[in-house]
Design an enzyme around this catalytic site. Structure first.
Site, short mmCIF file in Angstrom:
data_model
loop_
_atom_site.label_atom_id
_atom_site.label_comp_id
_atom_site.label_asym_id
_atom_site.label_seq_id
_atom_site.Cartn_x
_atom_site.Cartn_y
_atom_site.Cartn_z
N CYS A 1 0.58 -1.17 0.26
CA CYS A 1 -0.08 -0.22 -0.49
C CYS A 1 0.70 1.04 -0.39
O CYS A 1 2.16 0.86 0.63
CB CYS A 1 -0.46 -0.27 1.40
SG CYS A 1 0.44 -0.45 2.54
N HIS B 1 3.80 1.78 11.25
CA HIS B 1 2.82 1.16 12.19
C HIS B 1 2.44 3.04 13.63
O HIS B 1 1.36 2.57 13.97
CB HIS B 1 2.72 0.48 13.88
CG HIS B 1 3.42 -1.05 13.09
ND1 HIS B 1 4.93 -1.09 12.08
CD2 HIS B 1 2.82 -1.97 11.44
CE1 HIS B 1 4.82 -2.08 11.59
NE2 HIS B 1 3.36 -2.46 11.38
N CYS C 1 2.65 5.99 9.03
CA CYS C 1 1.84 5.53 7.15
C CYS C 1 0.77 6.92 8.13
O CYS C 1 0.07 7.20 8.99
CB CYS C 1 0.74 4.82 7.53
SG CYS C 1 -0.69 5.01 6.43
N GLU D 1 0.42 -0.22 16.37
CA GLU D 1 -0.27 0.65 16.07
C GLU D 1 -1.37 1.29 17.21
O GLU D 1 -2.02 2.39 17.45
CB GLU D 1 -1.32 0.22 14.56
CG GLU D 1 -2.15 1.67 14.10
CD GLU D 1 -2.91 0.90 13.18
OE1 GLU D 1 -3.63 0.13 11.91
OE2 GLU D 1 -3.95 1.91 12.86
N THR E 1 -6.11 0.84 11.88
CA THR E 1 -6.39 1.06 10.08
C THR E 1 -6.60 -0.45 9.58
O THR E 1 -7.44 -0.55 8.06
CB THR E 1 -5.95 1.84 10.34
OG1 THR E 1 -4.27 1.16 10.15
CG2 THR E 1 -5.24 3.40 10.60
N SER F 1 1.19 -9.23 10.77
CA SER F 1 0.83 -8.30 9.58
C SER F 1 -0.70 -8.44 9.79
O SER F 1 -1.54 -9.79 9.74
CB SER F 1 0.87 -9.22 8.45
OG SER F 1 0.44 -8.23 7.26
N SER F 2 -1.37 -7.56 10.79
CA SER F 2 -2.84 -7.65 11.22
C SER F 2 -3.98 -7.72 9.85
O SER F 2 -4.74 -8.06 9.75
CB SER F 2 -3.58 -6.53 11.63
OG SER F 2 -4.14 -6.16 11.70
N ASN F 3 -3.74 -6.54 8.66
CA ASN F 3 -4.22 -6.93 7.95
C ASN F 3 -4.04 -8.37 6.84
O ASN F 3 -5.03 -8.47 6.25
CB ASN F 3 -3.80 -5.36 6.65
CG ASN F 3 -2.52 -5.78 6.52
OD1 ASN F 3 -3.06 -6.88 4.55
ND2 ASN F 3 -1.95 -5.80 6.09
N SER G 1 1.62 -5.61 3.61
CA SER G 1 3.25 -5.36 3.88
C SER G 1 4.33 -6.12 2.87
O SER G 1 5.59 -6.11 2.80
CB SER G 1 4.12 -5.20 5.06
OG SER G 1 3.19 -6.31 5.95
S1 SF4 Z 1 -2.50 -0.77 5.68
FE1 SF4 Z 1 -1.21 0.53 7.21
S2 SF4 Z 1 0.71 1.15 5.91
FE2 SF4 Z 1 -1.18 0.96 4.66
S3 SF4 Z 1 -2.20 2.05 3.84
FE3 SF4 Z 1 -3.33 1.33 5.55
S4 SF4 Z 1 -2.89 2.27 7.24
FE4 SF4 Z 1 -1.22 3.08 5.42
#
Ligand code: SF4
Length: 314
Positions: free
Chosen positions: A16, A79, A101, A131, A171, A229-231, A274
């Site tokens: 991202c 983070h 970010c 974060e 986020t 990695s949370s996402n 990431s």
């Molecule tokens: S995933 Fe985290 S680092 Fe990437 S744009 Fe969203 S808030 Fe920003």
């Protein structure tokens, strides 16, 4: 080669704008100021990225008191950090660069504004994630309460606190799970103030939507991303909930899924915000060694967001 596999490639996937920027900050700092350059915490949660940057001369530490040479630059990870971290760095006269970010910084500013306006803040997020530590650390202790689950939301009461309530979120949460928590909070506290704009970022949202789209087509989904990695972890959950129970996180500790992959005719692939695209291509090339592959990219959105670098690195 008899085996034929259709790979449904979710798009957008991978890096991202916040991750791109954070990695660029480390590289440019090394280029401009030489090595070593310290980085507080993994710059982004991906082992491959961290190892590549180590090779360039980055040294990763968890806390600022671990710096061996206090004259060298130190970078704060994407983070975000609690306020105590830049305060300490200033006191010690460190040369620091903040790679938080901008979308995480936006949540920090939101929290500060709500606090100034006398709100009690509920942060929806996961305890111990950097974060969340960073966001809670923008304000004095007790200003923010953490809500992790539906149950937390159901049990929450502010009887001892007469302040009006507001909520903000991490986020990188699951969009759907967060909606449920917000619904519970709104039922209990109809006047709770939402953020002006969703805190779950565009990248998290898009990657989850793309995985939702491919999940019903696939017998197996692989999400490239690190365990912390949370996402990326959320993408596996989203894939499972959207119809592909057979979904896994794939990383260097988890390499031998190839036998399982070869049992499928339709495999989905995506990657966390990431995770570099190289790892996706490596996986596809690996599958190609054993099966005839048809690639189908499923694109649900185009992303053209980028964030400026700090002024001194331009
Ligand atoms: S995933 Fe985290 S680092 Fe990437 S744009 Fe969203 S808030 Fe920003």
């Amino acid at each position: 080669m008899e085996n034929k596999i259709t790979i449904h490639l979710a798009s957008p996937r991978g890096f991202c704008a916040g991750v791109d920027r954070a990695i660029e900050i480390v590289k440019k700092t090394i280029k401009k100021y030489g090595t070593p350059v310290y980085v507080r915490h993994e710059i982004v949660h991906n082992k491959y990225v961290v190892n590549q940057l180590k090779k360039l001369g980055a040294i990763f530490v968890e806390e600022l008191d671990e710096l061996q040479d206090k004259k060298r630059p130190v970078i704060f990870s994407a983070h975000g950090v609690p306020k105590t971290v830049p305060e300490y760095a200033k006191r010690e006269n460190f040369f620091f660069i903040d790679a938080t970010c901008p979308l995480v910084s936006k949540v920090h500013r939101e929290a500060e504004q709500l606090y100034k306006n006398n709100f009690k803040i509920l942060l929806i997020g996961h305890a111990n994630h950097p974060e969340v530590i960073g966001t809670m650390g923008q304000l004095p202790e007790g200003a923010i309460d953490l809500i992790e689950t539906n149950n937390d939301a159901e049990l929450y009461n502010n009887l001892n606190d007469k302040k009006p309530l507001a909520y903000i979120t991490q986020t990188t949460l699951s969009v759907d799970d967060t909606k449920e928590i917000i619904k519970i909070l709104k039922n209990k506290f109809p006047n709770i103030k939402p953020p002006a704009k969703d805190d779950i970022c565009y990248a998290t949202t898009n990657r989850q939507m793309a995985v939702k789209k491919i999940a019903p087509l696939c017998e197996m989904i692989l999400i490239i991303g690190s365990n912390n990695s949370s996402n990326s972890v959320r993408l596996v959950e989203v894939a499972k909930k959207s119809g592909c129970e057979n979904s896994f996180l794939m990383n260097s500790e988890n390499k031998n899924l190839i036998k399982e992959i070869l049992k499928c005719k339709n495999v989905g692939i995506s990657s966390g915000a990431s995770a570099p695209e190289k790892l996706v291509l490596d996986l596809i090339n690996n599958i190609k060694q054993y099966a005839k592959v048809e690639l189908r990219e499923v694109e649900i959105a185009k992303e053209n967001i980028s964030f400026k670098l700090p002024k001194n690195l331009n």
